[in-house]
Design an enzyme around this catalytic site. Structure first.
Site, short mmCIF file in Angstrom:
data_model
loop_
_atom_site.label_atom_id
_atom_site.label_comp_id
_atom_site.label_asym_id
_atom_site.label_seq_id
_atom_site.Cartn_x
_atom_site.Cartn_y
_atom_site.Cartn_z
N LYS A 53 0.84 -1.20 0.00
CA LYS A 53 0.00 0.00 0.00
C LYS A 53 0.87 1.25 0.00
CE LYS A 53 -3.82 -2.44 2.18
NZ LYS A 53 -4.50 -2.85 3.40
N GLN A 97 -4.36 -1.28 9.72
CA GLN A 97 -4.35 -2.62 9.12
C GLN A 97 -4.97 -3.63 10.10
OE1 GLN A 97 -3.29 -3.39 5.92
NE2 GLN A 97 -4.17 -5.39 6.36
N ASP A 120 -10.67 3.33 4.06
CA ASP A 120 -10.99 1.91 3.96
C ASP A 120 -12.50 1.70 3.85
OD1 ASP A 120 -9.11 -0.08 3.76
OD2 ASP A 120 -8.69 -0.21 5.91
#
Ligand code: NAP
Length: 283
Positions: A53, A97, A120
């Site tokens: 990412k 994460q 997200d």
């Protein structure tokens, strides 16, 4: 019939070129879109994901910060970091994460992220926005699937879409997005009694289960479009999806491969969401 592949790498390249161009335009106004990625603990798969990412951000000209903490970090300390990032003007997107260590309440941490920086799309405000058709951030994996359908010019209106899996990050938001495009949507899960009877009716199938060969050729209507979100390992240890690719490709009209399908699209949509967060804040 031999299905056409929907190439997630090629589509990602196109979309990332657009991200890079829009990023340059923002930079000309003195704003560099910034993503903060927070990793707690040393889960090896998570380490690979966050590295990818951060690299994708750099490749497209976005600013990115990787914050790594040991798994002894307390929930209060993590919440304090999230609050600091919420108030950091150089950061437009925050990604924590998952999974987090067991002593940390992941939902509490997600809810601490400002909805304006929830790239997200996991915050309850983002889920509510998707549910009600309001502007917000869509979760990256199903958003990537929608882009794949768009790339083949597929009109979902009146089509029957079957989503296999009902997680908050893939299955449920996927179903909402398909519904928003006027598909008739069926959601299947582990208690579905006759999965094959459902999938055989489908014009579009999205498999998001995490088990190999959940979808085989005998379960697919000729000409259906099949998107494979699953990420599994085969007997040789190679990455594979939920779909029996070789068999289903003989029946479907379009199919996404694993690897090289939905996976790269997920990271691409994270870049798109981060850029959009920066554009919205600049507006
Ligand atoms: P998850 O939270 O474990 O959800 C799996 C879903 O599959 C659940 O809703 C479960 O039903 C359902 N299910 C399990 N067995 C089933 C069966 N035999 N028939 C029908 N449904 C069944 O997983 P997830 O996070 O949604 O991820 C799904 C897969 O996508 C995983 O392989 C994951 O690694 C992959 N993934 C890939 C990407 C990417 O970028 N490519 C991103 C995210 C996830 P219940 O709800 O009844 O338990």
């Amino acid at each position: 019939m031999t299905a056409q592949r929907i190439d997630g790498n090629a589509l990602s390249q196109q979309l990332r070129a657009d991200v890079a161009a829009r990023t340059l335009a923002l930079k000309a106004k003195g704003i560099t879109p910034g993503l903060a990625v927070v990793l707690v603990g040393d889960n090896s798969a998570s380490q690979v994901y966050v590295r990818n990412k951060v690299k994708a951000c750099q490749d497209s000209g976005l600013h990115s910060v990787l914050e790594k903490y040991p798994d002894t970090l307390s929930e209060a300390e993590l919440l304090a970091r999230v609050h600091a990032l919420n108030n950091d003007a150089t950061i437009h997107g925050i990604l924590v994460q998952l999974p987090l260590p067991a002593h940390i309440d992941a939902q509490k941490v997600i809810e601490a992220i400002s909805p304006a920086k929830d790239v997200d799309g996991f915050h309850i405000a983002s889920a509510g926005a998707l549910m009600t058709g309001m502007p917000g951030f869509w979760p990256c994996t199903p958003y990537g699937c929608m882009k794949m359908l768009e790339s083949i010019g597929y009109d979902l209106k009146g089509k029957h879409a079957v989503v296999i899996g009902r997680s908050n990050i893939v299955g449920k938001p996927m179903a909402m997005m398909l519904l928003q495009k006027n598909a008739t949507v069926t959601i299947c899960h582990s208690a579905t009694q006759d999965l094959k009877a459902m999938t055989l009716q489908a014009d579009v199938i999205v498999a998001a289960v995490g088990k190999r060969n959940v979808l085989t050729a005998d379960m697919v209507k000729p000409g259906a479009v099949v998107l494979d979100v699953g990420m599994n390992r085969n007997d040789e240890g190679k990455l594979c999806g939920d779909v029996d690719f070789a068999g289903v490709a003989q029946v479907a009209s379009y199919i996404t491969p694993v690897p090289g399908g939905v996976g790269p699209m997920t990271i691409t949509m994270l870049l798109v969401n981060t850029l959009e967060a920066a554009e919205r804040m600049a507006a």
